[in-house]
Design an enzyme around this catalytic site. Structure first.
Site, PDB file in Angstrom:
ATOM      1  N   CYS A 140     -14.348   5.324 -27.852  1.00  0.00           N
ATOM      2  CA  CYS A 140     -15.390   5.534 -28.081  1.00  0.00           C
ATOM      3  C   CYS A 140     -16.238   5.694 -26.781  1.00  0.00           C
ATOM      4  O   CYS A 140     -17.155   5.186 -26.131  1.00  0.00           O
ATOM      5  CB  CYS A 140     -16.081   5.687 -28.577  1.00  0.00           C
ATOM      6  SG  CYS A 140     -15.595   5.126 -30.748  1.00  0.00           S
ATOM      7  N   GLU A 141     -15.819   6.807 -25.471  1.00  0.00           N
ATOM      8  CA  GLU A 141     -15.932   6.567 -24.427  1.00  0.00           C
ATOM      9  C   GLU A 141     -15.356   8.506 -23.783  1.00  0.00           C
ATOM     10  O   GLU A 141     -14.752   8.673 -23.929  1.00  0.00           O
ATOM     11  CB  GLU A 141     -15.610   5.916 -23.082  1.00  0.00           C
ATOM     12  CG  GLU A 141     -15.766   4.385 -23.384  1.00  0.00           C
ATOM     13  CD  GLU A 141     -16.937   3.869 -22.902  1.00  0.00           C
ATOM     14  OE1 GLU A 141     -17.332   4.954 -21.261  1.00  0.00           O
ATOM     15  OE2 GLU A 141     -17.452   2.779 -22.976  1.00  0.00           O
ATOM     16  N   TYR A 175      -0.490  -0.897 -11.896  1.00  0.00           N
ATOM     17  CA  TYR A 175      -1.703  -0.933 -12.547  1.00  0.00           C
ATOM     18  C   TYR A 175      -1.778   0.239 -13.934  1.00  0.00           C
ATOM     19  O   TYR A 175      -3.160   0.037 -13.978  1.00  0.00           O
ATOM     20  CB  TYR A 175      -2.224  -0.333 -11.437  1.00  0.00           C
ATOM     21  CG  TYR A 175      -2.544  -1.143 -10.286  1.00  0.00           C
ATOM     22  CD1 TYR A 175      -2.653  -2.304 -10.041  1.00  0.00           C
ATOM     23  CD2 TYR A 175      -1.690  -0.068  -8.946  1.00  0.00           C
ATOM     24  CE1 TYR A 175      -2.698  -3.002  -8.404  1.00  0.00           C
ATOM     25  CE2 TYR A 175      -0.983  -1.324  -7.702  1.00  0.00           C
ATOM     26  CZ  TYR A 175      -1.427  -2.751  -7.362  1.00  0.00           C
ATOM     27  OH  TYR A 175      -1.296  -3.415  -6.585  1.00  0.00           O
ATOM     28  N   ARG A 190      -6.241   4.861 -15.117  1.00  0.00           N
ATOM     29  CA  ARG A 190      -6.352   4.985 -13.718  1.00  0.00           C
ATOM     30  C   ARG A 190      -7.164   6.033 -14.148  1.00  0.00           C
ATOM     31  O   ARG A 190      -7.687   6.177 -13.186  1.00  0.00           O
ATOM     32  CB  ARG A 190      -4.778   4.460 -13.586  1.00  0.00           C
ATOM     33  CG  ARG A 190      -4.216   3.434 -12.898  1.00  0.00           C
ATOM     34  CD  ARG A 190      -2.952   3.729 -11.918  1.00  0.00           C
ATOM     35  NE  ARG A 190      -2.958   3.992 -10.873  1.00  0.00           N
ATOM     36  CZ  ARG A 190      -3.160   4.768 -10.793  1.00  0.00           C
ATOM     37  NH1 ARG A 190      -2.244   6.331 -11.207  1.00  0.00           N
ATOM     38  NH2 ARG A 190      -3.727   5.146  -9.062  1.00  0.00           N
ATOM     39  N   GLY A 222       0.609  -1.167   0.028  1.00  0.00           N
ATOM     40  CA  GLY A 222      -0.513  -0.398  -0.011  1.00  0.00           C
ATOM     41  C   GLY A 222       1.006   1.128  -0.071  1.00  0.00           C
ATOM     42  O   GLY A 222       0.517   2.059  -0.101  1.00  0.00           O
ATOM     43  N   PRO A 260       5.042  -5.316  -0.839  1.00  0.00           N
ATOM     44  CA  PRO A 260       4.609  -4.098  -1.336  1.00  0.00           C
ATOM     45  C   PRO A 260       4.505  -3.621  -3.134  1.00  0.00           C
ATOM     46  O   PRO A 260       5.032  -5.019  -3.609  1.00  0.00           O
ATOM     47  CB  PRO A 260       5.723  -3.145  -2.285  1.00  0.00           C
ATOM     48  CG  PRO A 260       6.844  -4.121  -1.506  1.00  0.00           C
ATOM     49  CD  PRO A 260       6.006  -5.124  -0.352  1.00  0.00           C
ATOM     50  N   GLY A 261       3.778  -3.141  -3.630  1.00  0.00           N
ATOM     51  CA  GLY A 261       3.011  -3.603  -5.441  1.00  0.00           C
ATOM     52  C   GLY A 261       3.834  -2.335  -6.084  1.00  0.00           C
ATOM     53  O   GLY A 261       4.813  -2.227  -6.356  1.00  0.00           O
ATOM     54  N   ARG A 262       2.294  -1.528  -5.980  1.00  0.00           N
ATOM     55  CA  ARG A 262       2.987   0.201  -6.215  1.00  0.00           C
ATOM     56  C   ARG A 262       4.255   0.766  -6.136  1.00  0.00           C
ATOM     57  O   ARG A 262       4.654   1.309  -7.081  1.00  0.00           O
ATOM     58  CB  ARG A 262       2.287   0.935  -6.068  1.00  0.00           C
ATOM     59  CG  ARG A 262       1.386   1.984  -6.852  1.00  0.00           C
ATOM     60  CD  ARG A 262       0.864   3.010  -6.043  1.00  0.00           C
ATOM     61  NE  ARG A 262      -0.153   3.190  -5.244  1.00  0.00           N
ATOM     62  CZ  ARG A 262      -1.182   2.899  -6.169  1.00  0.00           C
ATOM     63  NH1 ARG A 262      -1.450   3.039  -7.848  1.00  0.00           N
ATOM     64  NH2 ARG A 262      -2.964   2.189  -6.598  1.00  0.00           N
ATOM     65  N   TYR A 271      -9.459   5.957 -11.316  1.00  0.00           N
ATOM     66  CA  TYR A 271      -9.506   6.191 -10.065  1.00  0.00           C
ATOM     67  C   TYR A 271      -9.155   8.289 -10.009  1.00  0.00           C
ATOM     68  O   TYR A 271      -8.738   8.348  -9.012  1.00  0.00           O
ATOM     69  CB  TYR A 271      -8.271   5.975  -9.580  1.00  0.00           C
ATOM     70  CG  TYR A 271      -8.453   3.995  -9.634  1.00  0.00           C
ATOM     71  CD1 TYR A 271      -8.366   3.608  -8.816  1.00  0.00           C
ATOM     72  CD2 TYR A 271      -6.823   4.249 -10.066  1.00  0.00           C
ATOM     73  CE1 TYR A 271      -8.871   1.982  -8.562  1.00  0.00           C
ATOM     74  CE2 TYR A 271      -6.935   2.565 -10.543  1.00  0.00           C
ATOM     75  CZ  TYR A 271      -8.059   1.375  -9.895  1.00  0.00           C
ATOM     76  OH  TYR A 271      -7.302   0.062  -9.686  1.00  0.00           O
TER      77      TYR A 271
HETATM   78  C1  LIG Z   1      -2.721  -5.488  -3.698  1.00  0.00           C
HETATM   79  C2  LIG Z   1      -2.240  -6.273  -2.147  1.00  0.00           C
HETATM   80  C3  LIG Z   1      -1.086  -5.277  -1.788  1.00  0.00           C
HETATM   81  C4  LIG Z   1      -0.497  -4.581  -2.336  1.00  0.00           C
HETATM   82  O1  LIG Z   1      -0.695  -3.006  -2.940  1.00  0.00           O
HETATM   83  P1  LIG Z   1       0.365  -2.228  -3.186  1.00  0.00           P
HETATM   84  O2  LIG Z   1      -1.124  -1.111  -3.251  1.00  0.00           O
HETATM   85  O3  LIG Z   1       0.269  -2.304  -4.654  1.00  0.00           O
HETATM   86  O4  LIG Z   1       1.315  -1.515  -2.673  1.00  0.00           O
HETATM   87  C5  LIG Z   1      -0.320  -6.154  -1.443  1.00  0.00           C
HETATM   88  N1  LIG Z   1      -0.894  -7.066  -0.880  1.00  0.00           N
HETATM   89  C6  LIG Z   1      -2.394  -7.743  -0.299  1.00  0.00           C
HETATM   90  C7  LIG Z   1      -3.145  -8.284   0.043  1.00  0.00           C
HETATM   91  C8  LIG Z   1      -3.304  -7.002  -1.895  1.00  0.00           C
HETATM   92  O5  LIG Z   1      -4.072  -6.735  -2.682  1.00  0.00           O
END
Ligand SMILES: *Cc1c(COP(=O)(O)O)cnc(C)c1O
Length: 420
Positions: free
Chosen positions: A344-345, A373, A312, A239, A274-276, A316
Site C-alpha cells: 500500500c504505497e 543490496y 532499490r 564502489g 568490493p561489495g556490489r 535509488y
Molecule cells: C559499502 C562499502 C563498501 C562496498 O561498496 P560497494 O559499492 O558495494 O562496492 C566498501 N567499503 C566501505 C567502507 C563501505 O561502506
C-alpha cells in the site's frame, strides 16, 4: 554454462530452471549463482597477482552466510560495518585477522566486541571515535591497529544517496583536517596508526574519480611520513559499478591495474573492498504475476515481489532489467507496463513505463542484477514474511535462508501484561 540464461525456452540459474525453484520454494525468492560469485571474486584475485593486496568483501551488499562462505573459501576477508556483520563473517569462516571494521558510528559495545575477537583493523572515521577506541582498548589492556578514513572530496558521478567521498558527506575525516587527526591518533597510547582508508561511493562506472582520490591519498601519505608516521596500509574502498541497464562498468583488471600503477611506489599493502561488484549480477529476484490490471494511462502488472523485498527501484530510482522466466517469442509484441508489488504505497514498484512482452497471471518474472543490496535491505512491511534466498551450484541448489513463517513473524511480538 554459467549465470542466468534461457535454456530450452526457460530461464535457468546455471543448471537449474528458475521455475523449479519457484515450484519448490515459492515466490518471491532470491536466487544466487555460485559460478558467478566465484568468477567475480577470481577476477579480482587474478588481477591482484603479484600485488601486496587483499580483498575484503563488503558484507553489507549480501550478508547471507552461504555467500560470505563462498568467498571465504576462495581466500576473501571481510569489510564489516556492524557487530552483526562481524558475527556473520566469523560464522561464515572468515578469520578474525582478515576482518576490517568500517562505519561512521560504531558503538562502544561494538568496538569492544571487535577487540575481543581480535580483528585485523578498525577504520576510524572521527576524532571522537579515536577517543572512544583508545579508551576501550586501554580498558581491555590492548593495543589495536587502525586506519583513518579520510574524505578525499572527489565526485564519483553516481546517485546522491550512494555518494560518500565528497565534502558534505558524513563519511571519513575531511582531507583538510586529516593530517591533524593522524597526529592526534599517533599520540594515543592504545592505537597503532598504520593506514589510510577511502571509500568514495557506490555504483561508480568511471575510473577517474578513483584515480584522483588515490593521487590525493598518495600525496597525503607523503605528508604523514614527513610527520614521522609509519603508514603501511591503504584501503582503496569499494564502489565499482555493474551493468543494470546500459552502463559500461570499469573492467576489474583495468581498475586493479590503475591502482597498481598509481600506488606503485607508495610502499603500502592494499585492501580492496568490493561489495556490489562481487554479488550484484550473481543474483535475481524471482516473482510471480498475481494479476494484470489494465488502467486508463497504463497497464499494471501486479507481482508478489514488492518494495519490501527489493527497495532499490524506489529508494535509488534504480533500473533493473525484468524478463519473463519463459522465453518470449523473438517477434512477440511489446507493451508499456508498470511492474508493481501489492504494498500500500505508490512507491511500491519494481519498474515503471517498461516496454516488454505482455504478462499474465501465473507468469514468473525475473528481476535481474538483484544480488547486491537486495535481500539485505528487505523488510516485513505489510506483514510480509522475509523473502527467502537460494544458492545454485551447477545442477543443484539449496535454500540458504528459508521463508520466514507467520509464526516467526507475528510470534516475535509481545503483548504487555496490561493488555492480556
Ligand atoms: C559499502 C562499502 C563498501 C562496498 O561498496 P560497494 O559499492 O558495494 O562496492 C566498501 N567499503 C566501505 C567502507 C563501505 O561502506
Amino acid at each position: 554454462m554459467t549465470g542466468f540464461a534461457y535454456r530450452d525456452g526457460e530461464m535457468h540459474a546455471e543448471g537449474v530452471a528458475l521455475s523449479r525453484i519457484a515450484r519448490e520454494v515459492g515466490t518471491p525468492v532470491y536466487v544466487y549463482s555460485s559460478a558467478m560469485l566465484r568468477a567475480n571474486y577470481r577476477a579480482f584475485a587474478d588481477a591482484m597477482k603479484g600485488l601486496d593486496a587483499e580483498v575484503h568483501y563488503a558484507v553489507k551488499a549480501n550478508s547471507n552466510l552461504a555467500v560470505i562462505r563462498t568467498f571465504a573459501r576462495l581466500g576473501a576477508g571481510a569489510d564489516i560495518v556492524s557487530e552483526g556483520e562481524m558475527r556473520r563473517a566469523l560464522a561464515a569462516g572468515v578469520p578474525a585477522d582478515r576482518i576490517v571494521f568500517s562505519g561512521v558510528g560504531k558503538k562502544v559495545s561494538e568496538l569492544r566486541a571487535a577487540l575481543e575477537v581480535g580483528i585485523r583493523q578498525i577504520n576510524v572515521e572521527s576524532r571522537h571515535e579515536l577517543d572512544m577506541l583508545d579508551g576501550v582498548a586501554g580498558a581491555m589492556g590492548k593495543r589495536t591497529d587502525i586506519a583513518i578514513r579520510i574524505n578525499p572530496d572527489v565526485d564519483p558521478n553516481t546517485h546522491a544517496k550512494i555518494t560518500t567521498g565528497k565534502k558534505g558527506n558524513k563519511f571519513g575525516i575531511d582531507i583538510d583536517l586529516a593530517r591533524e587527526a593522524f597526529a592526534y591518533a599517533a599520540g594515543k597510547p592504545n592505537l597503532n596508526v598504520l593506514g589510510v582508508a577511502i571509500h568514495i561511493g557506490s555504483q561508480i562506472t568511471d575510473m577517474e574519480p578513483y584515480r584522483h582520490a588515490i593521487r590525493r591519498v598518495r600525496e597525503f601519505v607523503g605528508q604523514l611520513r614527513a610527520d614521522g608516521l609509519d603508514i603501511t596500509r591503504f584501503d582503496v574502498g569499494g564502489g565499482l559499478g555493474i551493468t543494470y541497464r546500459n552502463e559500461t562498468p570499469v573492467p576489474i583488471d583495468a581498475f586493479v591495474g590503475m591502482v597498481r600503477q598509481e600506488t606503485g611506489n607508495m610502499g603500502c599493502a592494499l585492501s580492496f573492498e568490493p561489495g556490489r561488484r562481487l554479488v550484484g549480477d550473481a543474483g535475481v529476484l524471482l516473482g510471480e504475476v498475481i494479476l494484470v490490471k489494465p488502467g486508463v494511462a497504463r497497464t499494471f502488472v501486479i507481482v508478489d515481489a514488492a518494495m519490501n523485498d527489493l527497495i532499490r527501484p524506489t529508494l535509488y530510482e534504480a533500473w533493473h532489467d525484468i524478463v519473463p522466466a519463459r522465453q518470449p517469442a523473438a517477434n512477440a509484441e511489446e507493451i508499456v507496463t508498470d511492474i508493481v508489488g501489492p504494498i500500500c504505497e505508490s512507491g511500491d514498484f519494481l519498474a515503471q513505463k517498461r516496454t516488454m512482452t505482455p504478462l499474465a497471471a501465473g507468469d514468473l518474472v525475473v528481476v535481474k542484477s538483484a544480488g547486491a543490496y537486495g535481500a539485505v535491505m528487505s523488510s516485513t512491511y505489510n506483514t510480509r514474511p522475509l523473502v527467502p534466498e537460494t544458492l545454485v551450484d551447477g545442477d543443484r541448489y539449496a535454500v540458504v535462508r528459508p521463508r520466514q513463517t507467520y509464526e516467526q513473524l507475528i510470534g516475535a511480538d509481545r503483548v504487555p501484561a496490561w493488555l492480556e
